[in-house]
Design an enzyme around this catalytic site. Structure first.
Site, short mmCIF file in Angstrom:
data_model
loop_
_atom_site.label_atom_id
_atom_site.label_comp_id
_atom_site.label_asym_id
_atom_site.label_seq_id
_atom_site.Cartn_x
_atom_site.Cartn_y
_atom_site.Cartn_z
NE ARG A 130 7.45 -4.36 -13.71
CZ ARG A 130 6.51 -5.27 -13.82
NH1 ARG A 130 5.27 -4.98 -13.54
NH2 ARG A 130 6.81 -6.48 -14.23
CB SER A 194 0.93 6.60 -12.81
OG SER A 194 0.97 5.44 -13.60
CG ASP A 247 -1.19 4.21 -12.14
OD1 ASP A 247 -2.06 5.06 -12.38
OD2 ASP A 247 -0.49 4.20 -11.11
P1 ADP Z 1 3.79 2.56 -7.76
O1 ADP Z 1 2.51 2.98 -7.13
O2 ADP Z 1 4.86 3.52 -7.49
O3 ADP Z 1 3.64 2.19 -9.17
P2 ADP Z 1 3.62 0.14 -6.22
O4 ADP Z 1 2.27 -0.21 -6.68
O5 ADP Z 1 4.60 -0.97 -6.12
O6 ADP Z 1 4.32 1.24 -7.06
O7 ADP Z 1 3.44 0.81 -4.80
C1 ADP Z 1 4.55 1.09 -4.01
C2 ADP Z 1 4.08 1.55 -2.67
O8 ADP Z 1 3.36 0.51 -2.04
C3 ADP Z 1 5.22 1.89 -1.76
O9 ADP Z 1 5.37 3.28 -1.74
C4 ADP Z 1 4.78 1.42 -0.41
O10 ADP Z 1 4.27 2.51 0.30
C5 ADP Z 1 3.64 0.48 -0.66
N1 ADP Z 1 4.03 -0.88 -0.31
C6 ADP Z 1 5.10 -1.60 -0.72
N2 ADP Z 1 5.12 -2.82 -0.14
C7 ADP Z 1 4.03 -2.86 0.65
C8 ADP Z 1 3.48 -3.83 1.55
N3 ADP Z 1 4.07 -5.00 1.76
N4 ADP Z 1 2.34 -3.52 2.20
C9 ADP Z 1 1.74 -2.33 2.03
N5 ADP Z 1 2.21 -1.38 1.23
C10 ADP Z 1 3.32 -1.63 0.54
MG MG Z 2 2.36 1.33 -10.38
#
Ligand code: ADP
Ligand code: MG
Length: 541
Positions: A130, A194, A247
């Site tokens: 982002r 992160s 993060d």
């Molecule tokens: P990042 O950790 O990469 O910064 P996020 O916090 O958005 O990004 O986490 C993404 C991860 O969260 C995805 O890999 C998926 O496994 C999990 N995820 C996405 N949507 C859901 C949901 N509705 N319920 C549970 N886990 C989810």
């Molecule tokens: Mg994240």
């Protein structure tokens, strides 16, 4: 005029009263029976499975599910082990071999909500990249504009220079759209990165290893801020990276901007990690000044807890399989039992195992061996499916049916749905309890009567009971005289980088940056909604 007792007890008054009471009692009994019947039907794993199936099959399923259960006593034991591993990470003698690295960040000034200014932020966390423009307005008020970009898999595992070039291109696109290019202003930029880093200053950090599916060449051991800044300069972009946070730190900082009791940051997304504010005298590895404030945020990198085998007593054969088929076998053992990147996969492996033992999808033998269906493919059961399945209440299982349809199981029985939901519940509950036990160690260690934990990550946000399960387990494990709260700030990990830069400015060390933003009138920020991103789990398949 008031009735006296004698009048109330007159026969003609008593009769309707008794009748009414009798009706009332009867209605209550009928309603109670109906509610109980409804409850029995709606508590699938206890009733439906047992009613329609041979009890032996259920016992075998329970045996599998039992392997996922972790008792409170086991959790307390794990808490002790984590404390030992934390001490090893903080000591200069044992740090090198330690699995939980406990990296001191250079973030020491915690925001107090008064910071103001416009700051850019980049958030590279795994699934989503982002770009954000953050407008800190003081009084704990924040406005932001942001856009999500997808990192193609070819870039995630390609040449490191291409990765940073891609990040700079996304930043350029965003600034172009927001009219921030060639304004004569050099925008300060906070970088939320992160991945495990050895930080050498607020804007200097060497990557120690890639995680979460990234493996770009030529980046490990390099200063990622330098690589980013070079790419930014090459594109002639008017931005300067002044702070790098991961993060967890970003989440802690963003939450502290609103709530000064915040002392812990937790991520439950693609991966999992935590950070907390530690007293400098407990940080043996600290190699900088001991001026006020005598504290520093420690980036625990707790995902690696257990990499030395100390969690083996609670690992199942499914955890081992997930680990062996990952791109980093033997690494991030705690993370692999908790985070979004792996949870769906654990569920898929259990389902497959039950299917192969002929305990599940009994009416679907004809579709066995259709190896093209997602059920048979690594990453085929997304972690968001776990949330979807657990959202079902009662016996209709409409969400579960949809998910099963998606993975290639058509017309499942009630039993099938109930069993799949039972598995999802146990896998996610185990994850929540493990994360909760880790947090309890930190809350107890901080030694304040009020501790707020800033939490971020899609798993935490979207799973219907992750928070509740974590809180329940923490209520048992946290010292009774401590009050804790789990808080979520929208866009925390991105905002945090900006807040970090701004808190540094408030402390007087980043005065140049304040000058850089202070003269500029606020832009009118339109809040744009983030676009849906691709499923990360795909990269692991
Ligand atoms: P990042 O950790 O990469 O910064 P996020 O916090 O958005 O990004 O986490 C993404 C991860 O969260 C995805 O890999 C998926 O496994 C999990 N995820 C996405 N949507 C859901 C949901 N509705 N319920 C549970 N886990 C989810
Ligand atoms: Mg994240």
């Amino acid at each position: 005029m008031s009735l006296n007792i004698a009048q109330i007890l007159q026969d003609d008054l008593i009769t309707p009263m008794v009748r009414k009471t009798a009706y009332g009692l009867a209605t209550t009994c009928i309603l109670g029976a109906a509610v109980y019947a409804g409850y029995c039907v709606a508590a699938p794993e206890k009733h439906i499975i047992r009613q329609h199936r041979h009890p032996e099959l259920n016992d075998q399923i329970e045996k599998v599910v039992d392997s996922l259960k972790i008792t409170d006593d086991q959790l307390i034991h794990i808490m002790h082990i984590l404390e030992e591993e934390m001490s090893a990470g903080l000591s200069p003698i044992t740090h090198k071999q330690a699995t939980v690295k406990m990296f001191p960040t250079y973030v020491r000034n915690i925001p107090n909500g008064t910071e103001v200014g416009q700051v850019l932020a980049l958030d590279l966390g795994g699934t989503n990249f982002r770009v954000l423009l953050i407008d800190l307005r003081g009084n704990a008020r924040v406005e932001l504009t942001s856009k999500i970009f997808v990192i193609p898999q070819s870039i995630m595992i390609g040449d490191g220079r291409h990765l940073f070039c891609h990040l700079a291109e996304c930043l350029y696109d965003f600034m172009l759209k927001e009219n921030l290019l060639r304004t004569g202003i050099c925008y300060p930029l906070g970088f939320t990165f992160s991945f495990p880093c050895r930080q050498e200053g607020l804007a200097s950090a060497r990557l120690t290893s890639w995680t979460k599916g990234f493996s770009c060449s030529g980046v490990v051991n390099e200063d990622v801020v330098k690589l980013l800044q070079e790419a930014i300069n090459e594109k002639g972009i008017n931005a300067k990276c002044v702070a790098l946070v991961n993060d967890t730190v970003g989440t802690l900082m963003a939450c502290a901007y609103k709530d000064p009791a915040t002392a812990i940051g937790l991520i439950l997304g693609t991966g999992t990690n935590a950070c907390y504010i530690e007293n400098l005298d407990k940080v043996g590895t600290w190699n900088s000044d001991y001026d006020e404030p005598k504290q520093v945020i420690i980036n625990m990198e707790w995902g690696a807890f257990g990499d030395n085998g100390r969690l083996n007593l609670i690992r199942t054969k499914y955890d081992e399989e997930v680990d062996l088929s990952s791109i980093n076998p033997g690494k991030q053992i705690f993370e692999k039992m908790i985070s979004g990147m792996y949870m769906g996969e654990i569920v898929r492996l259990i389902i497959l195992d039950l299917l192969q033992q002929e305990l599940l999808f009994l009416g679907h033998r004809d579709t066995y061996g259709d190896y093209k269906t997602p059920l048979y493919n690594r990453g085929g059961f997304y972690t968001k499916f776990v949330s979807t399945v657990e959202t079902d209440e009662g016996i209709k299982f409409s969400n579960t049916r949809r998910v099963l349809e998606d993975i290639g199981i058509h017309n499942p029985t009630y039993d099938d749905c109930a069993i799949v939901q039972h598995i999802c519940r146990q896998v996610s509950k185990r994850a929540a309890r493990l994360a909760g036990a880790g947090l309890a160690v930190l809350v107890n260690r901080i030694g304040k009567s009020d501790v707020t934990v800033g939490v971020d990550g899609s798993l935490y946000r979207y799973h219907p009971r992750f928070k509740r399960n974590m809180e329940r387990c923490m209520e048992t494990l946290v010292n009774k005289d401590v009050k804790f709260a789990l808080e979520t700030i929208p866009d925390a990990s991105g905002i945090g980088a900006a807040v970090t830069a701004a808190a540094e400015c408030r402390s007087g060390k980043g005065a140049a940056m304040v000058a850089c933003v202070a003269g500029k009138p606020y832009l009118v920020n339109s809040i744009v909604s983030d676009e849906e991103t691709a499923d990360y789990e795909k990269i692991n398949s």
